[in-house]
Motif scaffolding. Structure first.
Motif, PDB file in Angstrom:
ATOM      1  N   VAL A  41       3.774  10.493 -21.928  1.00 36.16           N
ATOM      2  CA  VAL A  41       4.988  11.312 -21.998  1.00 36.16           C
ATOM      3  C   VAL A  41       4.631  12.789 -22.168  1.00 36.16           C
ATOM      4  CG1 VAL A  41       7.026  11.789 -23.419  1.00 36.16           C
ATOM      5  CG2 VAL A  41       6.431   9.434 -22.847  1.00 36.16           C
ATOM      6  N   LEU A  42       3.502  13.057 -22.827  1.00 40.72           N
ATOM      7  CA  LEU A  42       3.072  14.440 -23.057  1.00 40.72           C
ATOM      8  C   LEU A  42       2.284  15.019 -21.888  1.00 40.72           C
ATOM      9  CD1 LEU A  42       1.777  14.473 -26.753  1.00 40.72           C
ATOM     10  CD2 LEU A  42       4.030  15.091 -25.894  1.00 40.72           C
ATOM     11  N   GLN A  43       1.767  14.165 -21.033  1.00 37.81           N
ATOM     12  CA  GLN A  43       0.826  14.611 -20.012  1.00 37.81           C
ATOM     13  C   GLN A  43       1.469  15.533 -18.981  1.00 37.81           C
ATOM     14  OE1 GLN A  43      -1.716  11.500 -18.527  1.00 37.81           O
ATOM     15  NE2 GLN A  43      -2.118  12.572 -16.624  1.00 37.81           N
ATOM     16  N   ASP A  44       0.749  16.572 -18.640  1.00 32.54           N
ATOM     17  CA  ASP A  44       1.138  17.471 -17.554  1.00 32.54           C
ATOM     18  C   ASP A  44       1.391  16.623 -16.304  1.00 32.54           C
ATOM     19  OD1 ASP A  44       1.059  19.296 -15.352  1.00 32.54           O
ATOM     20  OD2 ASP A  44      -0.123  20.694 -16.545  1.00 32.54           O
ATOM     21  N   PRO A  45       2.528  16.799 -15.628  1.00 28.78           N
ATOM     22  CA  PRO A  45       2.835  15.966 -14.455  1.00 28.78           C
ATOM     23  C   PRO A  45       1.736  15.942 -13.401  1.00 28.78           C
ATOM     24  CG  PRO A  45       4.767  17.212 -15.095  1.00 28.78           C
ATOM     25  CD  PRO A  45       3.638  17.709 -15.962  1.00 28.78           C
ATOM     26  N   ARG A  46       0.971  17.026 -13.280  1.00 30.40           N
ATOM     27  CA  ARG A  46      -0.074  17.040 -12.258  1.00 30.40           C
ATOM     28  C   ARG A  46      -1.187  16.036 -12.594  1.00 30.40           C
ATOM     29  NH1 ARG A  46      -1.734  23.173 -13.209  1.00 30.40           N
ATOM     30  NH2 ARG A  46       0.091  23.087 -14.542  1.00 30.40           N
ATOM     31  N   GLY A  47      -1.277  15.625 -13.854  1.00 27.02           N
ATOM     32  CA  GLY A  47      -2.318  14.685 -14.259  1.00 27.02           C
ATOM     33  C   GLY A  47      -2.016  13.240 -13.937  1.00 27.02           C
ATOM     34  N   SER A  48      -0.764  12.931 -13.571  1.00 32.03           N
ATOM     35  CA  SER A  48      -0.419  11.537 -13.283  1.00 32.03           C
ATOM     36  C   SER A  48      -1.103  11.033 -12.019  1.00 32.03           C
ATOM     37  CB  SER A  48       1.099  11.368 -13.165  1.00 32.03           C
ATOM     38  OG  SER A  48       1.611  12.165 -12.116  1.00 32.03           O
ATOM     39  N   GLY A  49      -1.603  11.942 -11.182  1.00 35.72           N
ATOM     40  CA  GLY A  49      -2.325  11.537  -9.979  1.00 35.72           C
ATOM     41  C   GLY A  49      -3.641  10.847 -10.279  1.00 35.72           C
ATOM     42  N   ARG A  50      -4.075  10.892 -11.530  1.00 37.20           N
ATOM     43  CA  ARG A  50      -5.303  10.201 -11.939  1.00 37.20           C
ATOM     44  C   ARG A  50      -5.154   8.687 -11.814  1.00 37.20           C
ATOM     45  NH1 ARG A  50      -6.560   8.625 -17.457  1.00 37.20           N
ATOM     46  NH2 ARG A  50      -8.797   8.264 -17.696  1.00 37.20           N
ATOM     47  N   ARG A  51      -3.950   8.192 -12.028  1.00 40.38           N
ATOM     48  CA  ARG A  51      -3.705   6.755 -11.965  1.00 40.38           C
ATOM     49  C   ARG A  51      -3.231   6.368 -10.562  1.00 40.38           C
ATOM     50  NH1 ARG A  51      -1.310   8.431 -16.988  1.00 40.38           N
ATOM     51  NH2 ARG A  51       0.728   8.521 -16.025  1.00 40.38           N
ATOM     52  N   PRO A  52      -3.521   5.144 -10.085  1.00 38.59           N
ATOM     53  CA  PRO A  52      -4.131   4.039 -10.820  1.00 38.59           C
ATOM     54  C   PRO A  52      -5.642   3.911 -10.655  1.00 38.59           C
ATOM     55  CG  PRO A  52      -3.291   3.206  -8.759  1.00 38.59           C
ATOM     56  CD  PRO A  52      -2.982   4.689  -8.779  1.00 38.59           C
ATOM     57  N   ARG A  53      -6.251   4.748  -9.821  1.00 35.84           N
ATOM     58  CA  ARG A  53      -7.694   4.568  -9.617  1.00 35.84           C
ATOM     59  C   ARG A  53      -8.452   4.726 -10.927  1.00 35.84           C
ATOM     60  NH1 ARG A  53     -11.656   7.516  -5.154  1.00 35.84           N
ATOM     61  NH2 ARG A  53     -13.518   6.299  -5.691  1.00 35.84           N
ATOM     62  N   TYR A  54      -8.006   5.685 -11.740  1.00 35.17           N
ATOM     63  CA  TYR A  54      -8.569   5.865 -13.070  1.00 35.17           C
ATOM     64  C   TYR A  54      -7.430   5.802 -14.079  1.00 35.17           C
ATOM     65  CZ  TYR A  54     -12.578   7.608 -10.439  1.00 35.17           C
ATOM     66  OH  TYR A  54     -13.620   7.723  -9.560  1.00 35.17           O
ATOM     67  N   GLY A  55      -7.749   5.353 -15.280  1.00 37.55           N
ATOM     68  CA  GLY A  55      -6.732   5.333 -16.326  1.00 37.55           C
ATOM     69  C   GLY A  55      -5.758   4.188 -16.232  1.00 37.55           C
TER      70      GLY A  55
END
Length: 413
Positions: free
Chosen positions: A279-293
């Motif tokens: 919920v706190l994560q910068d929206p640009r960081g959601s691209g990390r999933r699902p390959r990582y995280g």
């Protein structure tokens, strides 16, 4: 055994479409029955993987020519290490994504060099005497380890290896961490493979582990100091989070020892730590999933513990880092008392992978309130409470920021 049966019942309530959707959201390739029928005849390499307590207890490889001939062999962990680990991890991830910790997964080698899930058996221990005995033996060993852990009353020891990037502005050019840091040490560099070539662009902090959150954070500051002494170029921006620069995801892995790895512990970490942090994560960081995280991502480690790999790099601020350490420690001590599982709901599961904060946010206050009710909370409150307040406000962090300013770090000092 009872927990296994309850998980099987929950699995049975999912439709085939829901099961497939969950697997695909987690980045797992799936072949439906109709897709299997449409495939051209030819050589097929399949793996039947039996998993108990998040570990493979038997893997069989089957080569089918398409002309009726079959070759079958049982893989050994020691002699087939790379294939064994890859297939084992995918089977465990598939079962975990479907709410299971035990079961059988049939995988088929796919054209992209990976494997696809073609079948799942949630209760293979029924109807096969030898297999049933293997599962029961695994459960017994696991329960014995849990009983010994409870009797010892040890406090789990934690470590970490969060990552950050060195970026040249205003070009947003990533400067390889290997230019300043060695591959080993408390402040080192980590590798990624790009175009078949291994490079070392990521900086990684590896503070000494501790059972005390305050001491672990002191070790983290020493690792930061070591990094700042080595990174002599003060013009570079230090960035953390999920993916501060496109195409290069960062992780904030937490290490645990002195606590038995269980599905319950992983699900508690997912729901009570990874979900609020998403919920706190910068929206640009959601691209990390699902390959990582991915949810429940872990690796067993040679020191006898395990590494929880779902979180992004929490070096975005001292408040976030301190809170992550505290809440992770609290969960490790008391996970058997934490019963909420919002990520079991289809909409929350998909929202986690898609970064839809508005769906996840309503579940956060109840999760955090339950953490506060734990008897061990007072020990972790100093560092946990500020992060909990941030989570309740739901204000996202900014991955473009230079984390040195927040941590009061000067490069080259």
């Amino acid at each position: 055994m009872q927990q296994a049966e309850e998980a099987v019942q929950a699995y049975a309530q999912l439709s085939s479409g829901e099961r497939m959707a969950r697997l695909k959201q987690a980045g797992i390739e799936v072949l439906s029955t109709s897709e299997q029928r449409r495939r051209e005849p030819g050589l097929r390499v399949r793996y039947d993987v039996h998993v108990s307590c998040l570990e493979a207890i038997r893997i069989r490889r089957k080569d089918t020519s398409g002309m009726g001939a079959k070759q079958e062999q049982e893989l050994e962990r020691e002699t087939s290490s790379s294939v064994y680990k890859r297939v084992e991890r995918l089977a465990i991830k598939s079962l975990y994504t479907l709410g299971l910790e035990h079961g059988a997964v049939r995988l088929e080698a796919s054209g992209n060099g990976g494997c696809a899930v073609i079948a799942v058996d949630p209760d293979p221990w029924k109807g096969d005497g030898k297999l049933g005995a293997m599962y029961r033996n695994s459960w017994q060993l696991h329960q014995t380890a849990l009983n010994e852990e409870k009797q010892s009353s040890r406090t789990p020891v934690m470590g970490m290896d969060p990552e950050f990037l060195l970026v040249q502005m205003p070009e947003s050019k990533i400067v390889p961490a290997s230019r300043f840091l060695e591959r080993t040490g408390v402040a080192g560099c980590d590798s990624v493979t790009i175009g078949g070539r291994r490079v070392y662009p990521v900086a990684e902090l590896r503070p000494a582990p501790s059972a005390e959150p305050r001491e672990l954070l002191t070790h983290l500051m020493r690792a930061f100091a070591a990094a700042s002494r080595s990174i002599s170029d003060s013009s570079l921006v230090w960035q953390a989070g999920g993916m501060p620069q496109r195409g290069l995801p960062l992780g904030g892995h937490i290490h645990f020892s002195g606590v038995q790895l269980t599905g319950g512990l992983l699900r508690a970490l997912d729901n009570y730590l990874a979900l609020p942090l998403a919920v706190l994560q910068d929206p640009r960081g959601s691209g990390r999933r699902p390959r990582y995280g991915a949810l429940g991502d872990f690796r067993l480690k040679s020191y006898g513990g395990f590494e929880y790999r779902t979180l992004p790099s929490f070096l975005v601020s001292p408040v976030v880092a301190k809170g992550v350490v505290a809440i992770a420690g609290l969960i490790a001590c008391s996970y058997d008392q934490l019963k909420q599982r919002p990520l079991a709901e289809a909409k929350v599961h998909s929202a986690f992978y898609e970064g839809r904060r508005e769906i996840m946010m309503p579940y956060v206050p109840s999760l955090l309130d339950e953490l506060r009710q734990l008897s061990e909370y007072g020990r972790y409150e100093r560092y946990a409470a500020p992060l909990m307040r941030l989570c309740k406000r739901g204000q996202t962090w900014d991955e473009s920021r230079d984390i040195r300013q927040l941590w009061n770090i000067r490069a080259g000092s």
